[in-house]
Design a protein around this motif. Structure first.
Motif, mmCIF file in Angstrom:
data_model
loop_
_atom_site.group_PDB
_atom_site.id
_atom_site.type_symbol
_atom_site.label_atom_id
_atom_site.label_comp_id
_atom_site.label_asym_id
_atom_site.label_seq_id
_atom_site.Cartn_x
_atom_site.Cartn_y
_atom_site.Cartn_z
ATOM 1 N N ILE A 127 0.833 -1.220 0.000
ATOM 2 C CA ILE A 127 0.000 0.000 0.000
ATOM 3 C C ILE A 127 0.859 1.258 0.000
ATOM 4 O O ILE A 127 0.519 2.270 -0.610
ATOM 5 N N ASN A 128 2.015 1.173 0.684
ATOM 6 C CA ASN A 128 2.827 2.368 0.919
ATOM 7 C C ASN A 128 3.915 2.588 -0.126
ATOM 8 O O ASN A 128 4.730 3.496 0.030
ATOM 9 N N ALA A 129 3.928 1.810 -1.179
ATOM 10 C CA ALA A 129 5.022 1.894 -2.166
ATOM 11 C C ALA A 129 5.175 3.297 -2.740
ATOM 12 O O ALA A 129 6.283 3.841 -2.825
ATOM 13 N N LYS A 133 8.327 6.420 -2.062
ATOM 14 C CA LYS A 133 9.058 7.231 -3.038
ATOM 15 C C LYS A 133 8.920 8.717 -2.703
ATOM 16 O O LYS A 133 9.842 9.512 -2.858
ATOM 17 N N LEU A 134 7.725 9.064 -2.239
ATOM 18 C CA LEU A 134 7.417 10.450 -1.881
ATOM 19 C C LEU A 134 8.301 10.926 -0.736
ATOM 20 O O LEU A 134 8.794 12.060 -0.729
ATOM 21 N N SER A 135 8.502 10.048 0.239
ATOM 22 C CA SER A 135 9.329 10.379 1.400
ATOM 23 C C SER A 135 10.755 10.715 0.975
ATOM 24 O O SER A 135 11.364 11.670 1.476
ATOM 25 N N GLN A 136 11.280 9.953 0.046
ATOM 26 C CA GLN A 136 12.638 10.203 -0.451
ATOM 27 C C GLN A 136 12.698 11.532 -1.214
ATOM 28 O O GLN A 136 13.672 12.277 -1.112
ATOM 29 N N GLU A 137 11.645 11.819 -1.955
ATOM 30 C CA GLU A 137 11.592 13.078 -2.713
ATOM 31 C C GLU A 137 11.545 14.280 -1.771
ATOM 32 O O GLU A 137 12.202 15.302 -2.001
ATOM 33 N N LEU A 138 10.759 14.146 -0.682
ATOM 34 C CA LEU A 138 10.654 15.237 0.293
ATOM 35 C C LEU A 138 11.993 15.490 0.974
ATOM 36 O O LEU A 138 12.405 16.644 1.157
#
Length: 395
Positions: A127-129, A133-138
């Motif tokens: 679910i969190n895939a 990716k978003l966390s790394q971008e932030l």
């Protein structure tokens, strides 16, 4: 022959019992890579980093944890150093009765951490895939200084807590950079999809975790919509500790001007239980939630001393509640030095769940101005705004 058969039956029974016991515990096998951390900590999303639920020592690059889990929950795994710094990256792990293998990297490479084992961890990973990716971008945007504007960061990091400056920048839509705004729009859609999944799968404890996560990241919630999903989840998990937490957070996030304050009981520095409502009845009151480790909180509290001295004999009072860790030694020393003139209570190790009840479990503190009838007048007012309210109501 009969005796031999009995031995076989006994051996089989013991084997079944041992297998059952093995499956009935959470067994974490952990390895740390490229870091000298002495421990890892597991924190529930609604707890403060200084109050970790579990701390596991790291010995020769390995750590292990074994426990029977009555109610599976999601925990944020941090390096042990985060307990002191109160910040850091985390990896989410569901504690469930299964073998779980974890690899923890250095803070700079925390995105390389792995969690393997257990159906809930597998479900969450799927679910969190996109959010991962978003966390790394932030993190990349923050490191480059491309998430928030420099003006807002300066106001945010100002120990005097430049509330007016921050409010002004918000009104001018100057909190986030263009790249930050684009990121927030993308993140909003991903979080919406996660909540949609939770709504469609209310029988999964992963959904309950996502529900709590969604409440925590929002400043304002749709109370009716949120409560409707809460009812579904709590009915499916009638004895789960998330039920009390969720209800507290929903009520706490509803605190705003025009709503009633939330009552509680907490000890004073002598250990005597004090109920808030008995101390503020018939008065205009400022509830000051703060901590000795929260510099912005201390600055705001200090700014209220002249206001208190001017209005304490006209029907105004301040009740302080300090969020402290382990003991009150640091708090006692601080107050002996500062000599703040109002009553102080303490929420030691979050025992009274006051921060949770006010919807700010991950915050240092908050100020709530309450009128004589128990209605909230303002949340996080400046000293000047408190003075203006008092001039209208008490003069």
């Amino acid at each position: 022959m009969k005796f031999s058969n009995q031995l076989v039956l006994l051996f089989t029974a013991l084997l079944l019992i041992n297998c059952s016991k093995k499956e009935d515990v959470c067994h974490i096998h952990g390895t740390v890579v490229d870091t000298d951390t002495e421990s890892v900590i597991l924190v529930r999303p609604y707890e403060d980093l200084t109050e970790p639920a579990i701390e596991i020592p790291v010995i020769d690059g390995k750590f292990e944890y074994i426990a029977h889990i009555e109610n599976p929950e999601g925990y944020q795994l941090f390096s042990g150093k985060a307990k002191e710094t109160r910040r850091g990256q985390f990896t989410l792990i569901f504690l469930e009765n299964a073998d779980i293998n974890i690899t923890v990297h250095s803070e700079e490479n925390f995105d390389k951490n792995t969690v393997e084992g257990g159906p809930l961890n597998k479900e969450y990973k799927t679910i969190n895939a996109e959010a991962e990716k978003l966390s790394q971008e932030l993190e990349k945007l923050r490191k480059e200084g491309n998430y928030m504007t420099k003006a807002y960061l300066n106001a945010l990091n100002n120990e005097n807590n430049s509330k007016h400056k921050m409010d002004s920048l918000r009104s001018l839509d100057q909190v986030y950079t263009p790249k930050g705004k684009a990121f927030n729009e993308k993140a909003s859609k991903i979080y919406e999809s996660k909540i949609k999944w939770a709504e469609n799968n209310p029988s999964s404890i992963v959904s309950y975790y996502l529900f709590l996560e969604n409440i925590l990241i929002q400043d304002i919630i749709d109370v009716n919509k949120t409560y409707k999903l809460y009812e579904k989840l709590s009915n499916n998990f009638p004895n789960h500790p998330y039920n009390e937490v969720a209800l507290n957070l929903i009520k706490g996030k509803s605190i705003k001007a025009g709503k009633k304050f939330i009552d509680f009981t907490a000890p004073d520095l002598n250990g005597n239980p004090i109920t808030l409502s008995t101390q503020i009845e018939g008065k205009v009151a400022l509830l000051d939630l703060w901590a000795t480790w929260c510099s912005p909180c201390i600055a705001k509290s200090k700014s209220m001393v002249p206001v208190y001295n001017d209005y304490k004999d006209k029907g105004f009072t301040v009740i302080g509640v300090a969020r402290e860790k382990d003991d009150t030694k640091r708090l006692t020393e601080f107050l002996e030095k500062e000599k703040w003139p109002w009553q102080q209570l303490v929420d030691l190790d979050g025992e009274n769940k006051i921060w949770q009840k006010y919807g700010i479990p991950n915050s240092g503190g908050e100020l709530i101005l309450i009128d004589k009838t128990g209605t909230v007048l303002a949340v996080n007012p400046t000293a000047e705004e408190v003075r203006q309210h008092l001039e209208k109501t008490l003069n």
